[in-house]
Design a protein around this motif. Structure first.
Motif, PDB file in Angstrom:
ATOM      1  N   ASP A 408       0.832  -1.205   0.000  1.00  0.00           N
ATOM      2  CA  ASP A 408       0.000   0.000   0.000  1.00  0.00           C
ATOM      3  C   ASP A 408       0.867   1.255   0.000  1.00  0.00           C
ATOM      4  OD1 ASP A 408      -2.500   1.536   0.364  1.00  0.00           O
ATOM      5  OD2 ASP A 408      -1.660   1.949   2.349  1.00  0.00           O
ATOM      6  N   MET A 409       1.901   1.247   0.814  1.00  0.00           N
ATOM      7  CA  MET A 409       2.791   2.403   0.933  1.00  0.00           C
ATOM      8  C   MET A 409       3.569   2.642  -0.356  1.00  0.00           C
ATOM      9  SD  MET A 409       5.545   2.948   3.994  1.00  0.00           S
ATOM     10  CE  MET A 409       4.458   2.075   5.133  1.00  0.00           C
ATOM     11  N   GLN A 410       3.883   1.562  -1.062  1.00  0.00           N
ATOM     12  CA  GLN A 410       4.675   1.679  -2.296  1.00  0.00           C
ATOM     13  C   GLN A 410       3.944   2.466  -3.381  1.00  0.00           C
ATOM     14  OE1 GLN A 410       5.886  -2.264  -3.535  1.00  0.00           O
ATOM     15  NE2 GLN A 410       6.673  -2.783  -1.506  1.00  0.00           N
ATOM     16  N   GLY A 411       2.623   2.504  -3.293  1.00  0.00           N
ATOM     17  CA  GLY A 411       1.834   3.199  -4.305  1.00  0.00           C
ATOM     18  C   GLY A 411       1.374   4.577  -3.892  1.00  0.00           C
ATOM     19  N   LYS A 412       1.790   5.036  -2.715  1.00  0.00           N
ATOM     20  CA  LYS A 412       1.391   6.364  -2.250  1.00  0.00           C
ATOM     21  C   LYS A 412       2.415   7.414  -2.697  1.00  0.00           C
ATOM     22  CE  LYS A 412      -1.134   5.012   1.949  1.00  0.00           C
ATOM     23  NZ  LYS A 412      -1.151   5.117   3.417  1.00  0.00           N
ATOM     24  N   PRO A 413       1.983   8.665  -2.902  1.00  0.00           N
ATOM     25  CA  PRO A 413       2.954   9.724  -3.210  1.00  0.00           C
ATOM     26  C   PRO A 413       3.975   9.847  -2.079  1.00  0.00           C
ATOM     27  CG  PRO A 413       0.715  10.479  -3.629  1.00  0.00           C
ATOM     28  CD  PRO A 413       0.585   9.166  -2.920  1.00  0.00           C
ATOM     29  N   ILE A 414       5.207  10.126  -2.425  1.00  0.00           N
ATOM     30  CA  ILE A 414       6.270  10.229  -1.422  1.00  0.00           C
ATOM     31  C   ILE A 414       5.957  11.310  -0.394  1.00  0.00           C
ATOM     32  CG2 ILE A 414       8.706  10.913  -1.146  1.00  0.00           C
ATOM     33  CD1 ILE A 414       9.268   9.399  -3.767  1.00  0.00           C
ATOM     34  N   ASP A 415       5.234  12.351  -0.820  1.00  0.00           N
ATOM     35  CA  ASP A 415       4.853  13.420   0.113  1.00  0.00           C
ATOM     36  C   ASP A 415       4.065  12.894   1.316  1.00  0.00           C
ATOM     37  OD1 ASP A 415       6.067  15.609  -0.940  1.00  0.00           O
ATOM     38  OD2 ASP A 415       4.350  16.261  -2.139  1.00  0.00           O
ATOM     39  N   ARG A 416       3.409  11.747   1.152  1.00  0.00           N
ATOM     40  CA  ARG A 416       2.566  11.225   2.236  1.00  0.00           C
ATOM     41  C   ARG A 416       3.318  10.257   3.149  1.00  0.00           C
ATOM     42  NH1 ARG A 416      -2.816   9.140  -0.566  1.00  0.00           N
ATOM     43  NH2 ARG A 416      -3.237   8.531   1.604  1.00  0.00           N
ATOM     44  N   LEU A 417       4.586  10.014   2.862  1.00  0.00           N
ATOM     45  CA  LEU A 417       5.390   9.153   3.724  1.00  0.00           C
ATOM     46  C   LEU A 417       5.901   9.946   4.923  1.00  0.00           C
ATOM     47  CD1 LEU A 417       7.594   7.230   1.118  1.00  0.00           C
ATOM     48  CD2 LEU A 417       5.356   6.582   2.037  1.00  0.00           C
ATOM     49  N   SER A 418       6.193   9.244   6.011  1.00  0.00           N
ATOM     50  CA  SER A 418       6.793   9.895   7.176  1.00  0.00           C
ATOM     51  C   SER A 418       8.248  10.219   6.881  1.00  0.00           C
ATOM     52  CB  SER A 418       6.710   8.965   8.390  1.00  0.00           C
ATOM     53  OG  SER A 418       7.596   7.854   8.222  1.00  0.00           O
ATOM     54  N   GLY A 419       8.845  11.038   7.731  1.00  0.00           N
ATOM     55  CA  GLY A 419      10.248  11.375   7.550  1.00  0.00           C
ATOM     56  C   GLY A 419      11.138  10.149   7.587  1.00  0.00           C
ATOM     57  N   GLY A 420      10.837   9.217   8.503  1.00  0.00           N
ATOM     58  CA  GLY A 420      11.631   7.996   8.604  1.00  0.00           C
ATOM     59  C   GLY A 420      11.511   7.124   7.370  1.00  0.00           C
ATOM     60  N   GLN A 421      10.295   7.042   6.809  1.00  0.00           N
ATOM     61  CA  GLN A 421      10.091   6.242   5.592  1.00  0.00           C
ATOM     62  C   GLN A 421      10.809   6.865   4.400  1.00  0.00           C
ATOM     63  OE1 GLN A 421       5.849   6.419   5.734  1.00  0.00           O
ATOM     64  NE2 GLN A 421       5.631   4.597   7.020  1.00  0.00           N
ATOM     65  N   LYS A 422      10.765   8.194   4.299  1.00  0.00           N
ATOM     66  CA  LYS A 422      11.490   8.870   3.223  1.00  0.00           C
ATOM     67  C   LYS A 422      12.990   8.637   3.350  1.00  0.00           C
ATOM     68  CE  LYS A 422       8.165  12.661   2.705  1.00  0.00           C
ATOM     69  NZ  LYS A 422       7.961  14.117   2.926  1.00  0.00           N
ATOM     70  N   ALA A 423      13.494   8.699   4.591  1.00  0.00           N
ATOM     71  CA  ALA A 423      14.932   8.507   4.810  1.00  0.00           C
ATOM     72  C   ALA A 423      15.359   7.111   4.373  1.00  0.00           C
ATOM     73  CB  ALA A 423      15.276   8.732   6.279  1.00  0.00           C
ATOM     74  N   ARG A 424      14.550   6.101   4.680  1.00  0.00           N
ATOM     75  CA  ARG A 424      14.902   4.734   4.278  1.00  0.00           C
ATOM     76  C   ARG A 424      14.796   4.546   2.772  1.00  0.00           C
ATOM     77  NH1 ARG A 424      14.176   3.953   9.632  1.00  0.00           N
ATOM     78  NH2 ARG A 424      15.212   2.117  10.527  1.00  0.00           N
ATOM     79  N   LEU A 425      13.841   5.243   2.143  1.00  0.00           N
ATOM     80  CA  LEU A 425      13.767   5.208   0.679  1.00  0.00           C
ATOM     81  C   LEU A 425      15.021   5.855   0.079  1.00  0.00           C
ATOM     82  CD1 LEU A 425      12.274   4.650  -1.965  1.00  0.00           C
ATOM     83  CD2 LEU A 425      11.032   6.811  -1.643  1.00  0.00           C
ATOM     84  N   GLY A 426      15.458   6.964   0.677  1.00  0.00           N
ATOM     85  CA  GLY A 426      16.670   7.616   0.216  1.00  0.00           C
ATOM     86  C   GLY A 426      17.880   6.712   0.340  1.00  0.00           C
TER      87      GLY A 426
END
Length: 508
Positions: A408-426
């Motif tokens: 579910d998270m993989q299909g959401k806009p990155i803007d809607r991820l938490s800071g921690g989730q964005k950091a791990r994606l980075g």
């Protein structure tokens, strides 16, 4: 005196965040709340503040107790208010009219410069916005103060000032703070709560010493579990032997004994609890493709300037060599990020002349900035991976799942991820780039302690060459094997970061 008594508290939202939590908050307590990203810290704060109902258990507050909760994000309604107005608005209307002096006293205690007090909130840096939120709460004189990630966006000087301010608070005001800054927790706390889905642990110790105690408890639990399971296995084997003997001999006594042994084994297995295993917020893995070059980057008196041409500093003659983990130190505004940008451009565009900077042709860059600007907010994590790298959909989904992102998270806009989730994606983007040199600007921003420690381990295990900027003192001490300091418009090498840390603490 007891301010708050938490008994058998449990909260389940989409999943169980924690259960059977017991905590007594007394005068003089400075409690550090530690948990992985998304594991219930902010939820617990809301429950204590009374804005969220717990699933089970109860929270008892002393009669008339007021709780001041400093959240992480600035409410949009405050962006057009000045710093002063935002703090004044926190007071009841009658008090704001007759006791506006409280705002000035609060701002003085937090050392807010006069020129910042009349600036709109949207024009302030993230660090000053966080201090404005703290001022809004403190001006109301709460009986208990709760801070959610208070050091986010603060530089070393402001972190030191916040530590000093917290340590100077009246001892009868309990403070509970959630933070991933290990050095900060050590400086301001005297108790530590490790929040877990089950078996949360509380120690009357600051973070580092509490972490040692926690590891000892977990190790003892692991040994106890293994011992109990071994004993249960032995009981079952004995029962099996007696059963065979009983069948052959026709002894009713042996049949009874067999049943008793099985029951003992079952009780032991039911009672045995495995040691706590922290559910990871997502794996962090790095790569290092290697290079035969010994010198990766040469700096030959390169100049670092502001956009209007003002000289910030000169590098002198410096070399970045294979295996170097260089930490770039300097006060805000000295040009750390500008040097990183110059290095990035020189490595990404080697065919263009870059005065004073020469990168080896075999260099492959892994770059991460503190704002995660390379991640486009409108794109989804799935799009980000498949567009940038030659991986199929199935492989991309597997990689993202490993980084802690559900389908579910993989299909959401990155803007809607938490800071921690964005950091791990980075961090996943860095890994897939398969670099042999890393440029990292505040890489631990938004990472929980587990993520910080994993990043440290990965950089060390892969013998990654890197140059990084960080305000995280624990991270700097763990990672750095060389230290460059910007001072008096020069880049100089120093033996240790400690003198800079001490000097930065004196700068407000």
């Amino acid at each position: 005196m007891t301010s708050i008594n938490i008994r058998n508290l449990g909260i389940t939202l989409s999943q169980q965040l924690f259960s059977k939590l017991n905590l007594v908050v007394n005068a003089g307590d400075r409690i550090g709340l530690v948990a992985a990203n998304g594991r219930g810290k902010s939820t617990l704060f809301r429950a204590i503040a009374g804005t969220l109902e717990a699933t089970e258990g109860e929270i008892t507050r002393a009669r008339g107790l007021t709780v001041g909760y400093v959240e992480q994000n600035v409410p949009p309604a405050l962006f057009d208010r000045t710093f002063y107005e935002a703090v004044l608005d926190a007071l009841p209307a009658e008090q704001a009219e007759t006791e506006s002096w409280r705002v000035d006293v609060t701002m003085e205690s937090l050392e807010v410069p006069e020129e910042f007090r009349t600036r709109q909130m949207k024009a302030l840096s993230g660090g000053w916005q966080r201090l404005a939120l703290l001022a809004r709460v403190w001006v109301t004189e709460p009986d208990v103060l709760m801070l959610d990630e208070p050091t986010n966006h603060l530089d070393l000087g402001k972190i030191a000032a916040l530590e000093e301010w917290l340590n100077a608070l009246p001892r009868d005001v309990p403070v509970i703070l959630a933070s991933h800054d290990r050095a900060f927790l050590d400086a301001v706390t005297n108790r530590t709560l490790f929040l877990r889905p089950e078996q949360s642990q509380v120690f009357a110790l600051p973070y580092s010493r509490a972490r040692v105690a926690l590891d000892e408890v977990d190790a003892a639990d692991s040994r106890r579990y293994e011992r109990d399971m071994k004993t249960a296995d032995q009981l079952r084997k004995q029962a099996a032997k007696l059963k065979n003997i009983g069948i052959n001999s026709g002894s009713d006594l042996l049949v009874v004994k067999t049943r008793q042994l099985k029951e003992r084994a079952e009780k032991l297995e039911d009672a045995a609890k495995p040691a706590h295993l922290e559910r990871s917020a997502g794996a962090i893995r790095l790569a290092n493709r290697g290079t035969h070059a010994k010198v990766l980057v040469t700096l030959d008196d390169a100049e670092v300037r502001t956009p209007d041409g003002t000289l910030l500093f000169k590098t002198g003659k410096q070399f970045i060599c294979q295996g170097d983990r260089i930490v770039l130190l300097g006060l805000n505004g000295t040009g750390k990020t500008r040097l990183i940008h110059r290095l990035r451009n020189a490595i990404a565009n080697p065919e263009t002349a870059h005065d004073g900077i020469k990168a080896t042709p075999s260099l492959v860059l892994g770059y991460g900035d503190q704002a995660l600007a390379d991640l486009k907010g409108a794109d989804t994590p799935m799009q980000t991976v498949t567009r940038r790298f030659d991986v199929g959909d199935q492989r991309a989904r597997s990689l993202l799942a490993g980084a802690g992102m559900s389908i579910d998270m993989q299909g959401k806009p990155i803007d809607r991820l938490s800071g921690g989730q964005k950091a791990r994606l980075g961090m996943l983007m860095l890994r897939l780039a398969n670099p042999n040199f890393y440029l990292l600007d505040e890489p631990t921003n938004h990472l929980d302690i587990e993520g910080q420690e994993t990043l440290e381990t990965e950089l060390m295990a892969h013998q990654a060459s890197c140059l990084l900027v960080s305000h995280d003192r624990s991270f700097v001490r763990a990672i750095g094997n060389r230290f460059w300091l910007i001072e008096r418009k020069k880049l100089v090498e120093v033996e240790s970061p400690e003198a800079f840390f001490a000097d930065a603490a004196l700068v407000r």
